[in-house]
Design a protein around this motif. Structure first.
Motif, PDB file in Angstrom:
ATOM      1  N   GLY A 151       3.301   7.448  -1.326  1.00  0.00           N
ATOM      2  CA  GLY A 151       3.966   6.773  -0.204  1.00  0.00           C
ATOM      3  C   GLY A 151       5.288   6.149  -0.620  1.00  0.00           C
ATOM      4  N   GLU A 152       5.311   5.596  -1.822  1.00  0.00           N
ATOM      5  CA  GLU A 152       6.577   5.017  -2.326  1.00  0.00           C
ATOM      6  C   GLU A 152       7.619   6.120  -2.500  1.00  0.00           C
ATOM      7  N   ALA A 153       7.184   7.235  -3.075  1.00  0.00           N
ATOM      8  CA  ALA A 153       8.118   8.342  -3.295  1.00  0.00           C
ATOM      9  C   ALA A 153       8.674   8.831  -1.948  1.00  0.00           C
ATOM     10  N   LEU A 178       0.374  11.334   3.501  1.00  0.00           N
ATOM     11  CA  LEU A 178       0.247   9.886   3.341  1.00  0.00           C
ATOM     12  C   LEU A 178      -0.940   9.337   4.123  1.00  0.00           C
ATOM     13  N   ASP A 179      -1.493   8.212   3.647  1.00  0.00           N
ATOM     14  CA  ASP A 179      -2.520   7.543   4.445  1.00  0.00           C
ATOM     15  C   ASP A 179      -1.845   6.974   5.695  1.00  0.00           C
ATOM     16  N   SER A 180      -2.652   6.561   6.672  1.00  0.00           N
ATOM     17  CA  SER A 180      -2.059   6.236   7.967  1.00  0.00           C
ATOM     18  C   SER A 180      -1.128   5.028   7.876  1.00  0.00           C
ATOM     19  N   HIS A 181      -1.483   4.042   7.059  1.00  0.00           N
ATOM     20  CA  HIS A 181      -0.638   2.854   6.974  1.00  0.00           C
ATOM     21  C   HIS A 181       0.730   3.192   6.357  1.00  0.00           C
ATOM     22  N   THR A 182       0.705   3.910   5.254  1.00  0.00           N
ATOM     23  CA  THR A 182       1.961   4.280   4.590  1.00  0.00           C
ATOM     24  C   THR A 182       2.757   5.227   5.484  1.00  0.00           C
ATOM     25  N   GLY A 183       2.038   6.126   6.170  1.00  0.00           N
ATOM     26  CA  GLY A 183       2.687   7.038   7.098  1.00  0.00           C
ATOM     27  C   GLY A 183       3.422   6.274   8.186  1.00  0.00           C
ATOM     28  N   GLU A 184       2.790   5.205   8.656  1.00  0.00           N
ATOM     29  CA  GLU A 184       3.432   4.394   9.702  1.00  0.00           C
ATOM     30  C   GLU A 184       4.733   3.781   9.206  1.00  0.00           C
ATOM     31  N   ARG A 185       4.726   3.337   7.973  1.00  0.00           N
ATOM     32  CA  ARG A 185       5.965   2.745   7.424  1.00  0.00           C
ATOM     33  C   ARG A 185       7.083   3.775   7.366  1.00  0.00           C
TER      34      ARG A 185
END
Ligand SMILES: Nc1ncnc2c1ncn2[C@@H]1O[C@H](COP(=O)(O)OP(=O)(O)OP(=O)(O)O)[C@@H](O)[C@H]1O
Ligand SMILES: [Mg+2]
Length: 228
Positions: A151-153, A178-185
């Motif tokens: 997600g950081e990448a 990405l997981d849903s939270h990281t995807g949202e970001r």
């Protein structure tokens, strides 16, 4: 930089037919569309032609018929080198796999398009820092891609795509891994960029993601239809 009325990106009678043995595959049937500023989602089943469309809009692939106009410039009428320069100046990309340069740090990756554009080192470093900060990764500036989470990448990849303030941002399943939270970001970054007046074209399999877009293009067996 915004042009609220009028499209920056236009597809005119755009099609792509691939040879397939003795036969051919119509990956994209002739398609005409003026992409309004803001976010356009592209949805459709696997193999329907979504990436084909994006690759044509990017000038990575040649259309069988038609053309892509970016602010009046016919993308495929440019020379190979001219198109590369044009892309550098006008486009940002985010792919499913972030495609960061493995030997460069997060900060250097964000700086990279600015370096290619000839922005002086001090200025580009400052801008890259501000962008990393904007995606919440100021503390990861010196990390190599291998030292970042997925997600950081991906957030670094979005910062890089926005570094040179492109008019057109093309994204192919940017949140797929990405997981849903990281995807949202990551999505927030893309929708924010669309709200600023950029033309964002986002391929997604995810209905919830498509719902965030201003409009949706549906692709089925190479045929694109616009809804709303
Ligand atoms: N270089 C190529 N040569 C021949 N056929 C191709 C080529 N690229 C894509 N195709 C075919 O064109 C069709 C559309 O492919 P495309 O990659 O655009 O699908 P997609 O909608 O992006 O699918 P996915 O959701 O799985 O990524 C597919 O049938 C594919 O097999
Ligand atoms: Mg695809």
């Amino acid at each position: 930089m915004t042009r609220p009325s009028g499209s920056v990106l236009t597809a005119q009678n755009l099609s792509r037919i691939y040879p397939s043995g003795e036969d051919t595959v119509t990956a994209l049937a002739p398609f005409t569309y003026a992409f309004p500023p803001g976010m356009t989602a592209v949805v459709g089943p696997s193999g329907s032609g979504k990436s084909t469309l994006l690759n044509l809009l990017a000038g990575f692939d040649r259309p069988t018929t038609g053309r892509v106009l970016v602010d009046g410039t016919d993308l495929h009428a440019l020379s190979e080198a001219g198109r590369a320069d044009f892309r550098l100046a006008n486009y940002g990309f985010v792919f499913q796999n972030h495609n960061l340069v493995t030997i460069l740090t997060a900060l250097e990756n964000v700086e990279f398009p600015l370096m290619l554009a000839g922005v002086p080192v001090r200025e580009r470093r400052e801008r890259a820092r501000a962008l990393l900060d904007g995606v919440g990764l100021a503390a990861r500036a010196t990390h190599l891609p291998s030292q970042l989470s997925g997600g950081e990448a991906q957030r670094v990849a979005v910062a890089r795509a926005l570094a040179h303030n492109p008019r057109v941002l093309l994204a192919d399943e940017p949140t797929g891994n990405l997981d849903s939270h990281t995807g949202e970001r990551v999505l927030e970054l893309l929708t924010g960029s669309a709200r600023e007046g950029r033309t964002v074209v986002l391929i997604t399999h995810d209905r919830d993601v498509a719902a965030l877009a201003d409009r949706t293009l549906r692709v089925r067996d190479g045929v694109v239809t616009a809804d709303g």
